[in-house]
Design a protein around this motif. Structure first.
Motif, short mmCIF file in Angstrom:
data_model
loop_
_atom_site.label_atom_id
_atom_site.label_comp_id
_atom_site.label_asym_id
_atom_site.label_seq_id
_atom_site.Cartn_x
_atom_site.Cartn_y
_atom_site.Cartn_z
N PHE A 6 -10.69 -8.03 -7.95
CA PHE A 6 -11.93 -8.12 -8.74
C PHE A 6 -11.86 -7.18 -9.95
O PHE A 6 -12.76 -6.39 -10.21
N ASP A 7 -10.75 -7.28 -10.64
CA ASP A 7 -10.49 -6.47 -11.83
C ASP A 7 -11.59 -6.67 -12.87
O ASP A 7 -12.02 -7.79 -13.14
N GLU A 8 -12.05 -5.56 -13.45
CA GLU A 8 -13.19 -5.61 -14.38
C GLU A 8 -12.93 -6.49 -15.60
O GLU A 8 -13.82 -7.21 -16.05
N GLU A 9 -11.71 -6.43 -16.12
CA GLU A 9 -11.38 -7.25 -17.30
C GLU A 9 -11.43 -8.75 -16.93
O GLU A 9 -11.99 -9.56 -17.67
N GLU A 10 -10.83 -9.09 -15.78
CA GLU A 10 -10.86 -10.48 -15.31
C GLU A 10 -12.30 -10.91 -14.99
O GLU A 10 -12.68 -12.06 -15.22
N LEU A 11 -13.07 -9.96 -14.47
CA LEU A 11 -14.46 -10.23 -14.12
C LEU A 11 -15.26 -10.68 -15.34
O LEU A 11 -16.00 -11.67 -15.29
N GLU A 12 -15.09 -9.96 -16.45
CA GLU A 12 -15.83 -10.28 -17.67
C GLU A 12 -15.40 -11.64 -18.23
O GLU A 12 -16.23 -12.41 -18.70
N LYS B 164 -8.33 -14.82 -9.41
CA LYS B 164 -8.08 -14.02 -10.61
C LYS B 164 -7.17 -12.82 -10.40
O LYS B 164 -7.03 -11.97 -11.27
N GLY B 165 -6.53 -12.75 -9.25
CA GLY B 165 -5.54 -11.70 -9.06
C GLY B 165 -5.74 -10.87 -7.81
O GLY B 165 -6.87 -10.58 -7.40
N THR B 166 -4.61 -10.54 -7.17
CA THR B 166 -4.61 -9.69 -5.98
C THR B 166 -3.80 -8.44 -6.29
O THR B 166 -3.33 -8.26 -7.42
#
Length: 412
Positions: free
Chosen positions: A111-117, A54-56
């Motif tokens: 582990f970006d919060e927006e991607e996490l949700e 989900k992103g680095t």
């Protein structure tokens, strides 16, 4: 020829050079899975695997996907009870680039919060999809019956409740304590030479991890019965017997026993349940071997009105096997089947990478094909019959998902 190299920090690198192919498979194997979790963080190994994509710090989720699509490669991951694997398969001239992207995902995921949700919702849909396939979840129900509160009984996907508690911090903490260098194996198979080991070491040879408890609770087999009422067309039945752990001296006899019982179309269960009696479309057995435990599972799906007949037929088949053992013909056929499937399975770089990665991670040793074939050939009627006595005892577990949730009459 398999080359093994251990980095200064404990990361192990396994390389099998196959100069006759044009592909390379690279796998990052981590010795942690759902059995390393707690009731509070069940599902975190699987969720962490999702978040790696989900992103680095230098690539977003789309750019990670494009990194592999643009070179005609494949990238994926999976989580099991005892390990997690991230892997890619690419053309040999793109091996270094693929390794660098995998390393970026491993070390620099944000582990970006927006991607996490968003990903929580994706996994929630995965759990719902799983719930809609009773022939899958009945196997999880059997694990719960057998292992009760032991982590081997936890679902790999976790639950909606645990999923909602995960944050970037909990993921980072779990990774710090469980993705330790001593639990990481990088397995490479394909058209690369030994110099590639140095490239892997450059990325993975110096990082450090936290400390986690080495003590894992010993699993115990419980002969439990669990059933669930669900609006399904069929009754889905699983019967479990205590099996053999990895590395057991009788493991090849056990594999051959499973093959004769329900591992192929000529197996006793398939012939008796499906061909002779027409009781099920799907009936089979399989064995699961963990580091310190094992289980043999028998599955059959049938109409609820035929559940008793299915259960009795399975039990009769097992009783016959216990009473008379296996035949010489069954033994020979099964040996040839196993040798054939072993050879065929190793025709791809992916399967060789997987085999080497698992062997190093779980057993810390590698056997040649000749040695494995020799072990299969050494299996005798006596050794298989000994395993039959050892496995098929009066202690067994049952899991059922059916429209009425009623266990077979002789069990109720």
């Amino acid at each position: 020829m398999i080359k093994k190299y251990t980095c200064q920090n404990g990361v192990r690198i396994i390389l099998e050079q196959i100069p006759t192919v044009r592909s390379v498979a690279i796998g990052i194997w981590v010795g942690t899975g759902s059995r390393n979790e707690t009731p509070k963080n069940n599902g975190i190994s699987h969720f962490l695997e999702h978040m790696f994509f989900k992103g680095t710090t230098s690539r977003n989720a789309r750019e990670i996907a494009e990194a592999f699509d643009s070179i005609g490669g494949q990238v994926n991951a999976f989580t099991s009870k005892e390990y997690t694997c991230y892997y890619a398969k690419v053309l040999d001239n793109h091996a270094s680039y693929a390794l660098s992207v995998l390393a970026d995902m491993f070390f620099h995921s944000t582990f970006d919060e927006e991607e996490l949700e968003k990903e929580k919702n994706v996994v929630l849909e995965e759990i719902k999809m799983y719930e809609d396939t009773p022939d899958d979840i009945v196997h999880d129900l059997l694990s719960q019956a057998v292992y009760k509160k032991h982590p081997l009984g936890y679902p790999i996907l976790g639950t909606e409740e645990t999923l909602m508690t995960f944050t970037g911090d909990t993921l980072r903490e779990y990774m710090h304590n469980h993705y330790t260098p001593d639990r990481v194996v990088i397995s490479v198979a394909g058209n690369v030479d030994e110099t590639f080991i140095k490239e892997v070491e450059k990325w993975f040879g110096s990082y450090e991890g936290g400390k986690r408890s080495e003590e894992e609770e010993q699993p115990v087999f419980h002969s439990n019965h669990l059933s669930r009422k669900k609006d399904t067309e069929q009754a889905h039945l699983c019967i479990g017997y205590e099996g053999l752990p990895l590395g057991d001296k009788d493991i090849y006899s056990f594999i051959i026993l499973n093959n004769i019982l329900g591992g192929s179309m000529s197996s006793r269960l398939f012939q008796e349940v499906r061909e002779q009696r027409g009781l099920a479309y799907s009936v089979f057995s399989y064995h699961t071997s963990y580091l310190d435990h094992g289980m043999l599972t028998i599955y059959g799906g049938t109409g609820a009105n035929q559940l008793d007949a299915l259960y009795e037929t399975i039990q009769t088949t097992l009783a016959s096997m216990k009473e008379t053992g296996i035949t010489t013909k069954e033994l020979q056929n099964s040996k040839e089947q196993l040798k054939g499937s072993l050879m065929l399975s190793l025709e791809s770089t992916n399967s060789r990478m997987s085999r080497n990665g698992k062997n190093e991670l779980l057993l810390r040793k590698h056997r040649t094909l000749d040695e494995i074939v020799e072990s299969i050939d050494r299996v005798s009627l006596e050794s298989v019959n000994r395993v039959i006595e050892r496995v098929f005892t009066d202690q067994f577990a049952v899991a059922l998902i059916s429209p009425d949730g009623q266990l077979p009459t002789t069990l109720s």
